[in-house]
Motif scaffolding. Structure first.
Motif: not given
Length: 357
Positions: A45, A48-49
């Motif tokens: 995650s 993903y940023k």
């Protein structure tokens, strides 16, 4: 364990080794999916940023359809990811020369060159991003009236598969000059790129500056493009190019299928071309080949030929690299001739329905 059980287990192990040797390599997107899955949801995650919405969508799709992967595939993907991260840090912190020096000592010249090439592409801002994700038909309507030199420059920034789709649809009088332009392109100055970008800005409202000379096009790139062109257009293009520039046509053909691509061929195709190979060429060609390549050859030749080649491999020493490369090229030429006659299959994009005669 009795002798019979031991023999059965040995046979199973041998079959497993052959299966692993023939295991299909992961695509770049599949490798990215393996890395994401291996990192776990929390760490993934964080990555993903920094991705665009399209990248996230593509990556999520690959993760969803990843399926079963072997330990060897996972380890290879993570190892490549680690090396790319290491290369990126060294290039940004210490510069190209520093990174090259460290990588060559750590991994050897070939691996260092490959890593530097991959990371260099990600560090360079690419002009003409407006065209990169566009629909080929829409792009064609924008490009078809441009000069061949302009089309060559823009297509050199595209992914080979996208460039192939444009090339297939260009008019006959333009696509040969465009192909030649891409093949002969080497280093493009910032001034030349700026002129084309300014022209494109007026028409398509897009401009990205370039800070240094950029490697573009070339024979290898055109060969990659041609590998994605459908077979009928490939033959037509080569027929046309052969009339005006036969040397270039041959150079591109030579680059389109290399000895290592034999790893992607099916067993029946390998069996077909091996029958026509000179055993001496096979011996020389296999002197520097990987164990996987040797396995493919030996598994698909007659018992008598395999015995001859194995014996000759043991006694053949002091072979020049030039002789090895020439033997491999003769085998490649043989394969391409058989492919022209439809007797073997060379796997290419969009060629799922080829039939061996």
């Amino acid at each position: 364990m009795g002798m019979a059980e031991a023999m059965i287990q040995t046979n199973k192990n041998a079959n497993n080794e052959v299966a692993e040797a023939k295991e299909a390599p992961l695509t770049t997107r599949q490798k990215a999916a393996v890395v994401v899955v291996s990192l776990g949801a929390d760490r993934a995650s964080q990555i993903y940023k920094y991705l665009s919405e399209q990248d996230i969508e593509d990556l999520t799709y690959e993760v969803a359809k990843l399926g079963k992967t072997s330990n060897a595939q996972v380890e290879a993907a993570l190892d490549e990811f680690y090396k790319l991260c290491l290369t990126h840090k060294m290039m940004t912190d210490g510069g190209l020369d520093y990174a090259r020096n460290v990588l060559e000592k750590a991994f050897g010249d070939s691996t260092a060159r490959s890593l530097l090439e991959k990371v260099s592409k990600t560090l360079q801002s690419k002009p003409f991003n407006f065209f990169m994700k566009g629909d080929p038909k829409a792009l064609l309507s924008l490009l078809q009236h441009e000069r061949p030199q302009v089309i060559s420059l823009i297509m050199s920034y595209m992914e080979p598969q996208q460039a192939a789709q444009i090339l297939e649809q260009l008019s006959d009088e333009k696509r040969i000059p465009v192909l030649e332009g891409m093949a002969q392109m080497d280093r493009v100055s910032p001034e030349a790129i700026a002129i084309v970008e300014e022209e494109m800005k007026r028409k398509f409202s897009t401009i990205i500056t370039s800070e240094e000379n950029t490697n573009l096009g070339g024979i290898d790139y055109v060969a990659d493009v041609m590998n994605h062109v459908d077979r009928s257009n490939e033959r037509k293009i080569f027929d046309e190019l052969g009339k005006t520039n036969p040397d270039l046509a041959q150079d591109i053909r030579d680059k389109m299928f290399v000895f290592e691509n034999i790893l992607d061929m099916d067993d029946r195709s390998v069996q077909r071309f091996v029958r026509d190979c000179d055993s001496k060429d096979v011996v020389y060609a296999l002197k520097t080949a990987t164990q996987e390549m040797q396995t493919i050859f030996f598994n698909n030749m007659s018992k008598r030929m395999a015995e001859t080649v194995r014996a000759d491999l043991e006694i053949t020493t002091n072979v020049r690299l030039k002789d090895v490369e020439e033997a491999q090229q003769r085998i490649v030429n043989l394969i391409r001739n058989l492919e022209e006659r439809g007797e073997v299959i060379i796997k290419k994009g969009g060629d799922e329905d080829d039939i061996i005669v």
